[in-house]
Motif scaffolding. Sequence first.
Motif, mmCIF file in Angstrom:
data_model
loop_
_atom_site.group_PDB
_atom_site.id
_atom_site.type_symbol
_atom_site.label_atom_id
_atom_site.label_comp_id
_atom_site.label_asym_id
_atom_site.label_seq_id
_atom_site.Cartn_x
_atom_site.Cartn_y
_atom_site.Cartn_z
ATOM 1 N N ASN A 1 5.855 -19.806 5.401
ATOM 2 C CA ASN A 1 6.389 -18.721 6.211
ATOM 3 C C ASN A 1 7.017 -17.641 5.338
ATOM 4 O O ASN A 1 6.880 -16.445 5.600
ATOM 5 C CB ASN A 1 7.434 -19.263 7.189
ATOM 6 N N THR A 2 7.718 -18.064 4.281
ATOM 7 C CA THR A 2 8.319 -17.104 3.354
ATOM 8 C C THR A 2 7.252 -16.266 2.661
ATOM 9 O O THR A 2 7.387 -15.049 2.528
ATOM 10 C CB THR A 2 9.156 -17.838 2.297
ATOM 11 N N ASP A 3 6.178 -16.934 2.229
ATOM 12 C CA ASP A 3 5.073 -16.212 1.579
ATOM 13 C C ASP A 3 4.449 -15.206 2.531
ATOM 14 O O ASP A 3 4.108 -14.084 2.142
ATOM 15 C CB ASP A 3 4.012 -17.202 1.093
ATOM 16 N N LYS A 4 4.309 -15.619 3.807
ATOM 17 C CA LYS A 4 3.718 -14.715 4.788
ATOM 18 C C LYS A 4 4.598 -13.486 5.003
ATOM 19 O O LYS A 4 4.105 -12.364 5.113
ATOM 20 C CB LYS A 4 3.504 -15.448 6.117
ATOM 21 N N ARG A 5 5.926 -13.729 5.058
ATOM 22 C CA ARG A 5 6.838 -12.589 5.220
ATOM 23 C C ARG A 5 6.796 -11.666 4.008
ATOM 24 O O ARG A 5 6.855 -10.444 4.141
ATOM 25 C CB ARG A 5 8.268 -13.093 5.441
ATOM 26 N N ASP A 6 6.707 -12.252 2.823
ATOM 27 C CA ASP A 6 6.617 -11.436 1.609
ATOM 28 C C ASP A 6 5.352 -10.588 1.614
ATOM 29 O O ASP A 6 5.384 -9.404 1.263
ATOM 30 C CB ASP A 6 6.637 -12.333 0.367
ATOM 31 N N VAL A 7 4.232 -11.206 2.004
ATOM 32 C CA VAL A 7 2.955 -10.471 2.061
ATOM 33 C C VAL A 7 3.034 -9.361 3.104
ATOM 34 O O VAL A 7 2.597 -8.225 2.869
ATOM 35 C CB VAL A 7 1.795 -11.432 2.379
ATOM 36 N N ALA A 8 3.624 -9.695 4.279
ATOM 37 C CA ALA A 8 3.746 -8.690 5.332
ATOM 38 C C ALA A 8 4.622 -7.526 4.878
ATOM 39 O O ALA A 8 4.309 -6.364 5.125
ATOM 40 C CB ALA A 8 4.323 -9.323 6.591
ATOM 41 N N GLY A 9 5.727 -7.850 4.188
ATOM 42 C CA GLY A 9 6.607 -6.800 3.681
ATOM 43 C C GLY A 9 5.910 -5.924 2.662
ATOM 44 O O GLY A 9 6.060 -4.703 2.662
ATOM 45 N N PHE A 10 5.133 -6.560 1.783
ATOM 46 C CA PHE A 10 4.385 -5.797 0.773
ATOM 47 C C PHE A 10 3.379 -4.863 1.436
ATOM 48 O O PHE A 10 3.248 -3.695 1.056
ATOM 49 C CB PHE A 10 3.669 -6.766 -0.171
ATOM 50 N N LEU A 11 2.666 -5.375 2.447
ATOM 51 C CA LEU A 11 1.668 -4.557 3.143
ATOM 52 C C LEU A 11 2.322 -3.388 3.866
ATOM 53 O O LEU A 11 1.778 -2.274 3.880
ATOM 54 C CB LEU A 11 0.883 -5.424 4.128
ATOM 55 N N LYS A 12 3.503 -3.628 4.457
ATOM 56 C CA LYS A 12 4.207 -2.534 5.131
ATOM 57 C C LYS A 12 4.627 -1.457 4.142
ATOM 58 O O LYS A 12 4.530 -0.262 4.423
ATOM 59 C CB LYS A 12 5.432 -3.077 5.866
ATOM 60 N N ARG A 13 5.113 -1.879 2.982
ATOM 61 C CA ARG A 13 5.506 -0.896 1.960
ATOM 62 C C ARG A 13 4.305 -0.092 1.482
ATOM 63 O O ARG A 13 4.393 1.127 1.295
ATOM 64 C CB ARG A 13 6.177 -1.608 0.782
ATOM 65 N N GLN A 14 3.179 -0.781 1.291
ATOM 66 C CA GLN A 14 1.972 -0.078 0.867
ATOM 67 C C GLN A 14 1.505 0.906 1.933
ATOM 68 O O GLN A 14 1.052 2.013 1.623
ATOM 69 C CB GLN A 14 0.864 -1.088 0.554
ATOM 70 N N LEU A 15 1.610 0.485 3.206
ATOM 71 C CA LEU A 15 1.209 1.366 4.302
ATOM 72 C C LEU A 15 2.098 2.598 4.347
ATOM 73 O O LEU A 15 1.614 3.725 4.533
ATOM 74 C CB LEU A 15 1.284 0.611 5.633
ATOM 75 N N GLN A 16 3.424 2.411 4.159
ATOM 76 C CA GLN A 16 4.356 3.529 4.161
ATOM 77 C C GLN A 16 4.018 4.527 3.056
ATOM 78 O O GLN A 16 3.993 5.743 3.288
ATOM 79 C CB GLN A 16 5.792 3.009 3.983
ATOM 80 N N GLN A 17 3.744 4.027 1.854
ATOM 81 C CA GLN A 17 3.395 4.915 0.754
ATOM 82 C C GLN A 17 2.069 5.615 1.003
ATOM 83 O O GLN A 17 1.900 6.787 0.660
ATOM 84 C CB GLN A 17 3.354 4.120 -0.551
ATOM 85 N N SER A 18 1.120 4.898 1.618
ATOM 86 C CA SER A 18 -0.175 5.499 1.929
ATOM 87 C C SER A 18 -0.026 6.614 2.954
ATOM 88 O O SER A 18 -0.661 7.671 2.841
ATOM 89 C CB SER A 18 -1.147 4.433 2.457
ATOM 90 N N LEU A 19 0.834 6.384 3.966
ATOM 91 C CA LEU A 19 1.070 7.417 4.970
ATOM 92 C C LEU A 19 1.737 8.636 4.348
ATOM 93 O O LEU A 19 1.394 9.774 4.670
ATOM 94 C CB LEU A 19 1.948 6.855 6.091
ATOM 95 N N ALA A 20 2.690 8.397 3.442
ATOM 96 C CA ALA A 20 3.359 9.512 2.766
ATOM 97 C C ALA A 20 2.356 10.305 1.930
ATOM 98 O O ALA A 20 2.354 11.548 1.951
ATOM 99 C CB ALA A 20 4.495 8.996 1.892
ATOM 100 N N PHE A 21 1.493 9.587 1.208
ATOM 101 C CA PHE A 21 0.496 10.270 0.387
ATOM 102 C C PHE A 21 -0.498 11.026 1.265
ATOM 103 O O PHE A 21 -0.907 12.144 0.941
ATOM 104 C CB PHE A 21 -0.245 9.257 -0.495
ATOM 105 N N GLY A 22 -0.881 10.413 2.397
ATOM 106 C CA GLY A 22 -1.768 11.094 3.328
ATOM 107 C C GLY A 22 -1.144 12.355 3.887
ATOM 108 O O GLY A 22 -1.822 13.385 4.053
ATOM 109 N N THR A 23 0.152 12.296 4.182
ATOM 110 C CA THR A 23 0.870 13.478 4.664
ATOM 111 C C THR A 23 0.859 14.590 3.620
ATOM 112 O O THR A 23 0.676 15.770 3.947
ATOM 113 C CB THR A 23 2.324 13.114 5.005
ATOM 114 N N LEU A 24 1.018 14.215 2.359
ATOM 115 C CA LEU A 24 0.976 15.198 1.274
ATOM 116 C C LEU A 24 -0.382 15.885 1.214
ATOM 117 O O LEU A 24 -0.459 17.115 1.103
ATOM 118 C CB LEU A 24 1.279 14.511 -0.060
ATOM 119 N N ILE A 25 -1.444 15.104 1.324
ATOM 120 C CA ILE A 25 -2.802 15.673 1.287
ATOM 121 C C ILE A 25 -3.024 16.618 2.463
ATOM 122 O O ILE A 25 -3.586 17.722 2.308
ATOM 123 C CB ILE A 25 -3.855 14.548 1.303
ATOM 124 N N VAL A 26 -2.566 16.217 3.657
ATOM 125 C CA VAL A 26 -2.733 17.059 4.851
ATOM 126 C C VAL A 26 -1.993 18.383 4.679
ATOM 127 O O VAL A 26 -2.513 19.452 5.030
ATOM 128 C CB VAL A 26 -2.229 16.311 6.101
#
Length: 330
Positions: A8-33
């Motif tokens: 469960n801890t590993d799953k939460r860590d993976v989920a947290g990592f994916l959320k952080r990556q998604l946030q950075q991707s959205l920020a980068f996408g906003t910059l491109i737009v």
Amino acid sequence: MQQAVAENTDKRDVAGFLKRQLQQSLAFGTLIVLVIFFSVASPNFFTASNIATVLLSTAVIGILALGTTFVIITGGIDLSLGTGMALCAVMTGVFVTNWGLPVWVGVLGGIATGVLMGLINGLNVTFLRLPPFIATLAMMMIAGGLALVISGVAPIYFSTSAPDFKKIALGVIIPGIPNAVLITAVLAIIAAIVLSKTLLGRYTFAIGSNEEATRLSGVDTRRWTVFIYMFAGAFTGIAGIIIASRLDSAQPQIGTGYELQAIAAVIIGGTSLLGGRGSILGTVVGALIMSVLVNGLRIMSIQTEWQNIVVGVVVLLAVFFDSLRNRQRT
């Protein structure tokens, strides 16, 4: 049982990592737009000279944002960034122009001024138990007043006493890249290493996640919090030197509003106002977004008051989405 908890801890860590990556991707996408939008809206935006202007503007906002990323990850805030930067610029001007000291001594003096402000902020937050908002708001007013008093409410020019001072920001070591941009990139790398590979970085996250638990584990959280504010203050000092070099003068009123742009850049980049989460890469992207937004509005000849409104809305939205992320975590 232990295996299930570990999974469960590993799953939460993976989920947290994916959320952080998604946030950075959205920020980068906003910059491109934004880049695409302003390029279509005005033929003057996507030109070599204007891109250089955007990068130079990002240098100042970015350096301020790099330092305050550490403070915000701890769950604190620093409202003294803008006026503190102006005070550091003025003190550098005093050392170099008024006192006739070598440029490198003036630069060190400017950085030391920022570190001293960070020390005072840290002591006020930790030992006097003042809320970071109040402590740094007071410092913002004090620094702004000192910048005006020390400068005599007039710019301090470097052109006569130190004609090469402007090369700190506008000179070129690597062809095509102003020194200010190069300095920002180096500082971003240093900040990323410190945040991810050193005790200061680990304790920054630990204090922001759960200060009480960190203290009970044997960490002197007050001392480390002071160090974090001092570290951020050094970035404020460097930003003051860069903007003074870029303008070839120390302007005592130049810093107004920069603190909001820097804080907005940090939040847009995914750092939580509640602390415990953040990244340097996200902050760099957030700083670029703020610079592109402000520059694009100016290129489109949008009136200053409307520019302020748009920036204010962006700050509001950034805080709102940060609040949504925090609700999802809880």
